[in-house]
Scaffold this active site. Structure first.
Site, PDB file in Angstrom:
ATOM      1  N   SER A 226       0.866  -1.185   0.000  1.00  0.00           N
ATOM      2  CA  SER A 226       0.000   0.000   0.000  1.00  0.00           C
ATOM      3  C   SER A 226       0.900   1.233   0.000  1.00  0.00           C
ATOM      4  CB  SER A 226      -0.842  -0.009   1.280  1.00  0.00           C
ATOM      5  OG  SER A 226      -1.453   1.236   1.495  1.00  0.00           O
TER       6      SER A 226
ATOM      7  N   TYR B 256      -1.854  -1.381  10.806  1.00  0.00           N
ATOM      8  CA  TYR B 256      -2.033  -1.562   9.355  1.00  0.00           C
ATOM      9  C   TYR B 256      -0.826  -0.998   8.596  1.00  0.00           C
ATOM     10  CZ  TYR B 256      -3.853  -1.341   4.631  1.00  0.00           C
ATOM     11  OH  TYR B 256      -3.998  -1.499   3.269  1.00  0.00           O
TER      12      TYR B 256
HETATM   13  N1  LIG Z   1      -8.796  -0.502  -1.074  1.00  0.00           N
HETATM   14  C1  LIG Z   1      -7.784   0.275  -0.717  1.00  0.00           C
HETATM   15  O1  LIG Z   1      -7.936   1.499  -0.562  1.00  0.00           O
HETATM   16  C2  LIG Z   1      -6.426  -0.326  -0.536  1.00  0.00           C
HETATM   17  C3  LIG Z   1      -5.301   0.536  -0.584  1.00  0.00           C
HETATM   18  C4  LIG Z   1      -4.039  -0.001  -0.437  1.00  0.00           C
HETATM   19  C5  LIG Z   1      -3.880  -1.355  -0.236  1.00  0.00           C
HETATM   20  N2  LIG Z   1      -4.965  -2.182  -0.174  1.00  0.00           N
HETATM   21  C6  LIG Z   1      -4.741  -3.609   0.040  1.00  0.00           C
HETATM   22  O2  LIG Z   1      -5.314  -4.325  -1.039  1.00  0.00           O
HETATM   23  C7  LIG Z   1      -5.602  -5.656  -0.613  1.00  0.00           C
HETATM   24  C8  LIG Z   1      -7.011  -6.025  -1.063  1.00  0.00           C
HETATM   25  O3  LIG Z   1      -7.926  -5.196  -0.403  1.00  0.00           O
HETATM   26  P1  LIG Z   1      -9.266  -4.642  -1.093  1.00  0.00           P
HETATM   27  O4  LIG Z   1      -9.136  -3.191  -1.183  1.00  0.00           O
HETATM   28  O5  LIG Z   1      -9.578  -5.407  -2.295  1.00  0.00           O
HETATM   29  O6  LIG Z   1     -10.293  -4.940   0.100  1.00  0.00           O
HETATM   30  P2  LIG Z   1     -11.598  -5.865   0.160  1.00  0.00           P
HETATM   31  O7  LIG Z   1     -12.520  -5.513  -0.946  1.00  0.00           O
HETATM   32  O8  LIG Z   1     -12.081  -5.756   1.568  1.00  0.00           O
HETATM   33  O9  LIG Z   1     -11.043  -7.347  -0.096  1.00  0.00           O
HETATM   34  C9  LIG Z   1     -10.220  -7.994   0.863  1.00  0.00           C
HETATM   35  C10 LIG Z   1     -10.063  -9.447   0.474  1.00  0.00           C
HETATM   36  O10 LIG Z   1      -9.233 -10.078   1.482  1.00  0.00           O
HETATM   37  C11 LIG Z   1      -9.895 -11.224   1.973  1.00  0.00           C
HETATM   38  N3  LIG Z   1      -9.588 -11.476   3.372  1.00  0.00           N
HETATM   39  C12 LIG Z   1      -9.688 -10.612   4.413  1.00  0.00           C
HETATM   40  N4  LIG Z   1      -9.421 -11.254   5.568  1.00  0.00           N
HETATM   41  C13 LIG Z   1      -9.157 -12.549   5.242  1.00  0.00           C
HETATM   42  C14 LIG Z   1      -8.858 -13.710   6.006  1.00  0.00           C
HETATM   43  N5  LIG Z   1      -8.798 -13.687   7.347  1.00  0.00           N
HETATM   44  N6  LIG Z   1      -8.647 -14.875   5.349  1.00  0.00           N
HETATM   45  C15 LIG Z   1      -8.742 -14.927   3.985  1.00  0.00           C
HETATM   46  N7  LIG Z   1      -9.035 -13.871   3.224  1.00  0.00           N
HETATM   47  C16 LIG Z   1      -9.252 -12.695   3.842  1.00  0.00           C
HETATM   48  C17 LIG Z   1     -11.389 -10.941   1.787  1.00  0.00           C
HETATM   49  O11 LIG Z   1     -12.114 -12.167   1.636  1.00  0.00           O
HETATM   50  P3  LIG Z   1     -13.130 -12.829   2.718  1.00  0.00           P
HETATM   51  O12 LIG Z   1     -13.705 -11.724   3.538  1.00  0.00           O
HETATM   52  O13 LIG Z   1     -14.127 -13.544   1.855  1.00  0.00           O
HETATM   53  O14 LIG Z   1     -12.272 -13.754   3.488  1.00  0.00           O
HETATM   54  C18 LIG Z   1     -11.393 -10.178   0.467  1.00  0.00           C
HETATM   55  O15 LIG Z   1     -11.431 -11.075  -0.609  1.00  0.00           O
HETATM   56  C19 LIG Z   1      -5.412  -5.672   0.906  1.00  0.00           C
HETATM   57  O16 LIG Z   1      -4.165  -6.257   1.204  1.00  0.00           O
HETATM   58  C20 LIG Z   1      -5.401  -4.194   1.276  1.00  0.00           C
HETATM   59  O17 LIG Z   1      -4.662  -3.950   2.433  1.00  0.00           O
HETATM   60  C21 LIG Z   1      -6.236  -1.695  -0.336  1.00  0.00           C
END
Ligand SMILES: NC(=O)c1ccc[n+]([C@@H]2O[C@H](COP(=O)([O-])OP(=O)(O)OC[C@H]3O[C@@H](n4cnc5c(N)ncnc54)[C@H](OP(=O)(O)O)[C@@H]3O)[C@@H](O)[C@H]2O)c1
Length: 253
Positions: free
Chosen positions: A138, A151
């Site tokens: 991130s 985080y």
């Molecule tokens: N969106 C942003 O602004 C942003 C910015 C920078 C970085 N990121 C990073 O991008 C990545 C993806 O996030 P996203 O934005 O796509 O968020 P999201 O829509 O909330 O998706 C998160 C994914 O991670 C899975 N997950 C969460 N906890 C888990 C667990 N205990 N076991 C297995 N799977 C788990 C969830 O699946 P289930 O709930 O079905 O398990 C979901 O598929 C993350 O690493 C996040 O930190 C996001």
């Protein structure tokens, strides 16, 4: 054909990686906790693109999850050409007031399971001769983050680990990349209690744009998503640390 395994494929950036790679004809293994979503997605992608999409459910907050996943892959005999360590979550609040168990689970999912899975699957990727690993960090990785202390620290780990691995594996055929998105449209903000923050009000990128850039530039050690985020990181490097951490705290106060 060898598969690409994507953790956190049930929503957001992970689901978008799955949709984009499937459209390119790539076979996939989808991992997350929500089996119904993964099954629906796998069936849809198989139907639309004629690819082989498999589902493995796992709770990556469990210390044994990565080992179990690796055993399941071996049992099925699925070869791997790529690993996308994308699963992760955040939470907003003061360190001392937030639930300790949830913060430790964050370290387990964002850091420990990512390392565990990488170590266990790397030999398979090496065997293919042309593998890749994308670890989703991130822009939070570049400075400390008051109100999201754990985080930000987990993402700093992912960035540092991925950069080091990128160099260790240079010439091996396995390319390692740290993907650093800024605020992105997904379920992340609502799950992290961040929808009303200045950070998310100041503009987001689409998951499609983040993923397109990540895949196009995956030979790089670090991929920062979008010019605006690259500018922020560059400006942060020129600024004193006290300023960048206070700004991060203000953006998510
Ligand atoms: N969106 C942003 O602004 C942003 C910015 C920078 C970085 N990121 C990073 O991008 C990545 C993806 O996030 P996203 O934005 O796509 O968020 P999201 O829509 O909330 O998706 C998160 C994914 O991670 C899975 N997950 C969460 N906890 C888990 C667990 N205990 N076991 C297995 N799977 C788990 C969830 O699946 P289930 O709930 O079905 O398990 C979901 O598929 C993350 O690493 C996040 O930190 C996001």
């Amino acid at each position: 054909m060898a598969h690409v395994i994507i953790t956190g494929a049930s929503a957001g950036i992970g689901e978008t990686f799955a949709r984009t790679l499937a459209a390119q004809g790539q076979d996939l293994i989808l991992v997350a906790r929500r089996k119904d979503r993964l099954t629906e997605l796998a069936e849809e992608l198989g139907r639309q693109h004629g690819i082989d999409a498999r589902v493995l459910t796992a709770d990556l907050a469990r210390p044994d999850a990565a080992a179990t996943l690796a055993d399941e892959l071996t049992a099925h005999g699925w070869a791997l050409s790529g690993l996308i360590n994308n699963a992760g979550f955040g939470d907003r609040g003061s360190f001392e007031k937030m639930d300790l168990e949830r913060q430790l689970a964050m370290i387990q999912v964002n850091v420990t399971s990512l390392v565990d899975l990488t170590w266990r699957l790397l030999p398979q990727l090496r065997q293919q001769g042309e593998g890749f690993i994308i670890n989703v960090a991130s822009t939070a990785a570049f400075q400390a983050g008051p109100n999201m202390a754990i985080y930000y620290a987990t993402k700093a780990f992912v960035l540092s680990f991925s950069e080091a691995l990128h160099e260790e594996l240079r010439g091996s055929g396995v390319r390692v990349s740290a993907l650093c998105p800024g605020a992105t449209e997904s379920e992340f903000a609502s799950r992290a209690n961040m929808t009303d923050t200045r950070l998310f009000h100041s503009g987001t990128m689409s998951a499609e744009a983040v993923v397109a850039e990540a895949l196009a530039r995956r030979q790089r050690a670090i991929v920062i998503s979008g010019w605006r985020n690259r500018l922020m990181v560059w400006a942060g490097k020129l600024s004193p640390r006290w300023l960048t951490r206070r700004l991060a705290g203000w953006l998510q106060a």
